[in-house]
Design an enzyme around this catalytic site. Structure first.
Site, PDB file in Angstrom:
ATOM      1  CB  THR A  83      -0.947  -0.008   1.212  1.00  0.00           C
ATOM      2  OG1 THR A  83      -1.791  -1.157   1.147  1.00  0.00           O
ATOM      3  CG2 THR A  83      -1.820   1.239   1.226  1.00  0.00           C
ATOM      4  CG  ASN A 173      -6.286  -9.253  -5.370  1.00  0.00           C
ATOM      5  OD1 ASN A 173      -6.444  -8.602  -6.399  1.00  0.00           O
ATOM      6  ND2 ASN A 173      -7.086  -9.103  -4.333  1.00  0.00           N
ATOM      7  CD  GLN A 203      -1.446 -11.948  -4.618  1.00  0.00           C
ATOM      8  OE1 GLN A 203      -0.931 -13.069  -4.569  1.00  0.00           O
ATOM      9  NE2 GLN A 203      -2.029 -11.395  -3.555  1.00  0.00           N
ATOM     10  CB  SER A 223       3.277  -6.909  -0.165  1.00  0.00           C
ATOM     11  OG  SER A 223       2.989  -7.084   1.200  1.00  0.00           O
ATOM     12  CG  HIS A 225       1.844  -9.661   4.069  1.00  0.00           C
ATOM     13  ND1 HIS A 225       0.610 -10.265   4.040  1.00  0.00           N
ATOM     14  CD2 HIS A 225       1.674  -8.429   3.550  1.00  0.00           C
ATOM     15  CE1 HIS A 225      -0.279  -9.426   3.524  1.00  0.00           C
ATOM     16  NE2 HIS A 225       0.347  -8.301   3.217  1.00  0.00           N
ATOM     17  CB  THR A 261      14.419   3.904  12.199  1.00  0.00           C
ATOM     18  OG1 THR A 261      14.774   5.166  12.791  1.00  0.00           O
ATOM     19  CG2 THR A 261      15.490   2.873  12.523  1.00  0.00           C
ATOM     20  CB  CYS A 351      -8.344  -6.338   0.861  1.00  0.00           C
ATOM     21  SG  CYS A 351      -6.624  -6.847   0.976  1.00  0.00           S
TER      22      CYS A 351
END
Length: 764
Positions: A83, A173, A203, A223, A225, A261, A351
């Site tokens: 995102t 997705n 994906q 992404s 994850h 950071t 989502c």
């Protein structure tokens, strides 16, 4: 039952098949993240040795990312996830586009921001957000797709010359459909060499080859994850010389491109994932092996559910996604079934889990039932043959559970273990079908049959070997075609009947000096009461004990099927051509004289998920109904009030026809919620009611539950306990959502000691 014993022997752990939503963290990646937290915990911006070690890990990870992406040129910036990457790309492109427009003194309203119609919602929503915030005011336009989910290249070619940005995705997705990026690039660049192009590659990582430096893709977010790294780590590829505006400003980390950071543990974890993608002896399966896994799962699903339809074509989708629908079953039903079998899948996109239809499948032009019933099964490249085999075994057990619950018919199902007895409520959206059966005589009546349920009703009748006494509609329905004619033909019901299905051969009884027709079903009567108003042909059907001399109907009626005359929190509309508010006024007064205050009313529609109601509960919240019953309102006053109530229900083309004005305020009641520790402490003082459907209960039977009362049987359960409302019942389901709704419905009807288990079995 045997299915339970078989399943328990195989229930060792969950089979996780929802990898497009997220993946488990690869053990080696988790170890690397923990090691970074323990040993390489320095700030990469620090100049001492600990900081330098941290910076070295970060740069190693960046270099491997570039190798994986084929990004020898361009930048790779680490982000918190896809995102943020999408925001970074869109903000960067639109800031530059705005400058272009200003320099050329052009109006953004003449331009487009194009995105694929099946794109993840994060993309169009972000385009709209930054388009408005930056004051560009371009047209945010969806690129159509065909029935295979492939983008319309002609549309792109005709609109790209006026596009400021084009957003597409490499792999969808929900369906796993991939786009031909080479062909897409040719179409885009021939039409507009300078347009900014973002490709959502979330994906695609680990599922298709990427060589980004050899393309003209400007931005590609990823992404972690989605491919066995922890949540909170992602990255974005930015083509060399593509415009860039920092999405996060601050301390100047990431060479000033992304402040904050750095997430070293996340980078250490995704570094391991990159290693697996670059190794020849990786733990990730080859493309050929993944195709084999998909074929094995698809064949098992087809064997288990012969009515299955796959919602995408295998030749243009990655092998790790299967999107399907099973005719006659909603996505919610199938989700619950798979979850009970300890298989984790999702209904479309995780989502948008609260959405009942898939906008992706709608965009592909698939039939509504496929969109509404879609299930997504997805796995990652680290899945093993053993897991695939165990998943297939459990899918077959799940199918057997449907068979034994008389939801799917085969030869074994003819010896159903539990005979159908009492009232069953079946639903499609806000519409209801009611089925009442007597187990001793094997007789059944069907009221307001919905076309979507015709096959299931027929299966139930055959599986239970029932004799259909009558199939009756309470009125001519405006919002759907009754399945009565179809069922009458399939079930071979030969008795003569009127246009609503009321049998020609009936008996008569006298109630309040008026004659009413009735038919018998085992030891009960079904009395027909004309109640015009909603429509001219509206009737109410009262199921009662046989009336003897001096008996009152009010004390003997079990259920009142009032169609759309009395709905939960409202009254049926009276602005159809065949409606009459004057007739409804009389019908409401008639029903109030025939029914007891707590006789359960079973309507044709339940828009508020309240299952059933009674006059006492309705009069407490429906002043209009109360005033009619008490005579506080004249007929003419009722006409005026009813016209006002129905005024916003004038049908608009393409919208659902509502059969009654829904209440403007929420009807949900606050009920007592127990957590698992409270439940354990109270087990000796309560009755635990498992409200999952029989097929779920069969797969995951709980020895703690006192009784299984499926939601489809909840109204029957309430009727049986109308004189026993003080018992402390705790309702439990898979997640706590259904039990909450059911507990609210029961509490509203006077079950004041009702509570539910928050989080359901998922949190025990």
């Amino acid at each position: 039952m045997n299915i339970q014993n078989n399943f328990n022997n195989n229930e060792l752990s969950q089979i996780y098949l929802d990898s497009n939503a997220t993946t488990p963290v690869l053990p080696e990646a988790a170890t690397a993240a923990m090691s970074a937290m323990e040993h390489v915990f320095g700030n990469p911006s620090s100049s001492h040795i600990t900081g330098l070690q941290a910076k070295d890990l970060m740069e190693q990870t960046r270099d491997k990312a570039k190798q994986v992406l084929g990004a020898t040129h361009g930048n790779v910036i680490f982000t918190s996830g896809a995102t943020e990457g999408i925001q970074t790309a869109i903000l960067s492109a639109l800031v530059s586009a705005r400058t272009r427009l200003k320099n050329h003194q052009e109006n953004g309203q003449d331009y487009h921001l194009l995105y694929g119609a099946t794109e993840h919602k994060a993309v169009p929503e972000s385009l709209k957000h930054w388009n408005n915030l930056l004051g560009i005011n371009a047209k945010v336009t969806a690129i159509p797709v065909d029935h295979k989910g492939e983008l319309d290249h002609d549309f792109i070619a005709s609109h790209a010359n006026k596009a400021l940005m084009i957003c597409t995705m490499a792999v969808n997705n929900e369906t796993g459909v991939f786009q031909d990026l080479s062909a897409l690039e040719k179409t885009i660049r021939q039409a507009n060499p300078d347009v900014y192009w973002m490709v959502d590659c979330v994906q695609a990582l680990g599922k298709m080859a990427l060589n980004l430096a050899k393309t003209t893709i400007d931005y590609a977010p990823f992404s972690g994850h989605k491919l066995y790294a922890p949540k909170g780590i992602g990255f974005i590829y930015i083509r060399q010389n593509a415009p860039f505006t920092p999405f996060i400003a601050g301390g100047g980390q990431e060479s000033g491109l992304r402040s904050g950071t750095e997430n070293l543990p996340g980078m250490a974890a995704i570094n391991v994932i990159f290693d697996q993608l670059l190794k020849t002896d990786s733990c990730f399966a080859s493309q050929a092996k993944l195709l084999q896994y998909r074929q094995q799962l698809a064949e098992t699903l087809t064997q288990a559910f012969p009515q299955i339809v796959f919602n995408h074509h295998f030749d243009n989708s990655v092998p790790t996604t299967l999107n399907f629908a099973i005719k006659g079953f909603s996505s919610k039903e199938m989700m619950d079934l798979f979850d009970a079998a300890n298989i984790r899948v999702s209904s479309g996109s995780a989502c948008s889990s609260k959405v009942t239809r898939s906008f992706v499948l709608d965009a592909m032009g698939l039939p509504a039932w496929q969109s509404e019933s879609a299930i997504r099964l997805s796995f990652g490249p680290a899945i093993t043959q053993a897991e695939i085999e165990q998943a297939c075994e459990r899918i077959m057990f799940a199918s057997q559970a449907l068979t034994h619950s008389c939801m799917v018919l085969d030869n074994d199902a003819l010896n159903a273990k539990t005979p159908l007895n009492g009232l069953v409520q079946l639903r499609v959206g806000g519409s209801c079908t009611w089925i009442y059966a007597n187990a001793a005589t094997k007789q059944v009546i069907i009221i307001d049959p919905l076309p979507q349920l015709a096959e299931r009703i027929n299966t139930l009748v055959q599986c239970q070997q029932l004799t259909v006494v009558a199939i009756i509609d309470t009125h001519g329905h405006a919002d759907h075609v009754s399945a009565r004619s179809l069922l009458t033909e399939v079930i071979n019901l030969t008795s003569a009947e009127d246009h609503l299905g009321w049998p020609a051969t009936t008996k008569s009884c006298i109630i309040n000096q008026k004659s009413y027709q009735y038919i018998e079903i085992a030891d009960k009567w079904l009395i027909k009461v004309p109640t015009p108003g909603h429509t001219q042909d509206s009737i109410s059907l009262l199921l009662c004990h046989p009336l003897k001399e001096n008996d009152t109907l009010a004390n003997n009626t079990l259920f009142a099927f009032c169609g759309d005359t009395i709905l939960m929190g409202t009254l049926g509309r009276t602005n159809f051509d065949s409606s009459s508010a004057v007739d409804m006024y009389s019908s409401l007064q008639l029903l109030s004289s025939l029914l007891a205050p707590q006789t359960l009313i079973c309507p044709s529609h339940d828009y508020q998920n309240e299952f059933a109601t009674h006059l006492e509960a309705e009069c407490q919240r429906n002043k209009l109904l109360s005033n009619v019953i008490t005579g506080a309102l004249s007929v003419s006053e009722f006409e005026v009030a009813k016209t006002k109530l129905d005024s916003h229900l004038n049908d608009q083309q393409g919208q659902e026809i509502l059969c009654g004005a829904t209440p403007s305020c929420s009807t949900g009641l606050a009920v007592r919620e127990l957590n698992s520790s409270m439940l354990t402490a109270s087990l000796n003082d309560i009755k635990l009611i498992d409200i999952r459907e029989p097929h779920e209960y069969a797969l995951q039977h709980s020895t703690k539950a006192s009784e299984n009362v499926p939601l489809t049987r909840l109204v029957d359960f309430m009727q049986q306990h109308l004189q026993d409302k003080t018992t402390q019942w705790v309702l439990v389901c898979r997640s706590g959502s259904r039990s909450l709704v059911a507990a609210q419905a029961m509490q509203r009807l006077g079950f004041n000691n009702i509570s539910h288990l928050k989080g359901g079995y998922a949190l025990i």
